[in-house]
Write a protein that holds these residues in place. Sequence first.
Motif, PDB file in Angstrom:
ATOM      1  N   ARG A 112       0.828  -1.215   0.000  1.00 19.65           N
ATOM      2  CA  ARG A 112       0.000   0.000   0.000  1.00 19.65           C
ATOM      3  C   ARG A 112       0.858   1.258   0.000  1.00 19.65           C
ATOM      4  O   ARG A 112       0.575   2.221  -0.707  1.00 19.65           O
ATOM      5  N   GLU A 113       1.908   1.256   0.825  1.00 20.67           N
ATOM      6  CA  GLU A 113       2.805   2.418   0.881  1.00 20.67           C
ATOM      7  C   GLU A 113       3.487   2.629  -0.466  1.00 20.67           C
ATOM      8  O   GLU A 113       3.627   3.751  -0.938  1.00 20.67           O
ATOM      9  N   HIS A 114       3.908   1.537  -1.098  1.00 24.24           N
ATOM     10  CA  HIS A 114       4.542   1.625  -2.415  1.00 24.24           C
ATOM     11  C   HIS A 114       3.567   2.214  -3.446  1.00 24.24           C
ATOM     12  O   HIS A 114       3.924   3.105  -4.223  1.00 24.24           O
ATOM     13  N   GLU A 115       2.333   1.747  -3.430  1.00 26.74           N
ATOM     14  CA  GLU A 115       1.328   2.269  -4.352  1.00 26.74           C
ATOM     15  C   GLU A 115       1.049   3.744  -4.077  1.00 26.74           C
ATOM     16  O   GLU A 115       0.896   4.538  -5.002  1.00 26.74           O
ATOM     17  N   ARG A 116       0.981   4.113  -2.785  1.00 26.76           N
ATOM     18  CA  ARG A 116       0.741   5.510  -2.422  1.00 26.76           C
ATOM     19  C   ARG A 116       1.868   6.394  -2.938  1.00 26.76           C
ATOM     20  O   ARG A 116       1.635   7.463  -3.504  1.00 26.76           O
ATOM     21  N   LEU A 117       3.106   5.924  -2.767  1.00 27.08           N
ATOM     22  CA  LEU A 117       4.256   6.702  -3.231  1.00 27.08           C
ATOM     23  C   LEU A 117       4.277   6.826  -4.753  1.00 27.08           C
ATOM     24  O   LEU A 117       4.652   7.872  -5.287  1.00 27.08           O
ATOM     25  N   GLU A 118       3.873   5.769  -5.443  1.00 27.97           N
ATOM     26  CA  GLU A 118       3.805   5.844  -6.908  1.00 27.97           C
ATOM     27  C   GLU A 118       2.774   6.881  -7.341  1.00 27.97           C
ATOM     28  O   GLU A 118       3.024   7.672  -8.254  1.00 27.97           O
ATOM     29  N   LEU A 119       1.611   6.895  -6.683  1.00 30.00           N
ATOM     30  CA  LEU A 119       0.581   7.880  -7.008  1.00 30.00           C
ATOM     31  C   LEU A 119       1.060   9.299  -6.706  1.00 30.00           C
ATOM     32  O   LEU A 119       0.820  10.226  -7.484  1.00 30.00           O
ATOM     33  N   GLU A 120       1.736   9.451  -5.581  1.00 34.47           N
ATOM     34  CA  GLU A 120       2.246  10.773  -5.219  1.00 34.47           C
ATOM     35  C   GLU A 120       3.297  11.243  -6.224  1.00 34.47           C
ATOM     36  O   GLU A 120       3.302  12.404  -6.635  1.00 34.47           O
TER      37      GLU A 120
END
Length: 145
Positions: A79-87
């Motif tokens: 989830r953190e990885h996906e959040r960082l990709e979106l950011e």
Amino acid sequence: MGNKNKTISFRVSQEKFETLREIAEERDLSLSAVFRDYVDLLVAHDGQVEVVPEHEVNERTSDETSFPPKVEVPKSFVREHERLELEAEHLREQLEEHKRYVTKLRQELDEHEDGEEVIQLEDLDGGEDEEDSPYRIGGGFDDSI
């Protein structure tokens, strides 16, 4: 265009060639069929194929060694990885928008400079002394009038 087959050629030692031919004969296959099967397997598993003797395959258990190795990743990490990709994607979009805005402002400035003269405030203030100025601030008034 169609799907055309391509030929791959490479060299092996005489000893290895004989071994490969024996393997093909044991399985009642042509030597080229052995390579086609291997290449198909390699492509299907994205290059992650391990060739082992048949007797070793039966001895191994799936828990002991698996190829390719599998690692469990916590959901929070995903989830953190996906959040960082979106950011990161959002920041890239903002950067592109900012670049477009700066380019637009530069174009407007260039158009404005071509049309009329721009006078800088520093140029207006620099030529006069404070005493020669008709405007005075402070207690220097003459009360004799």
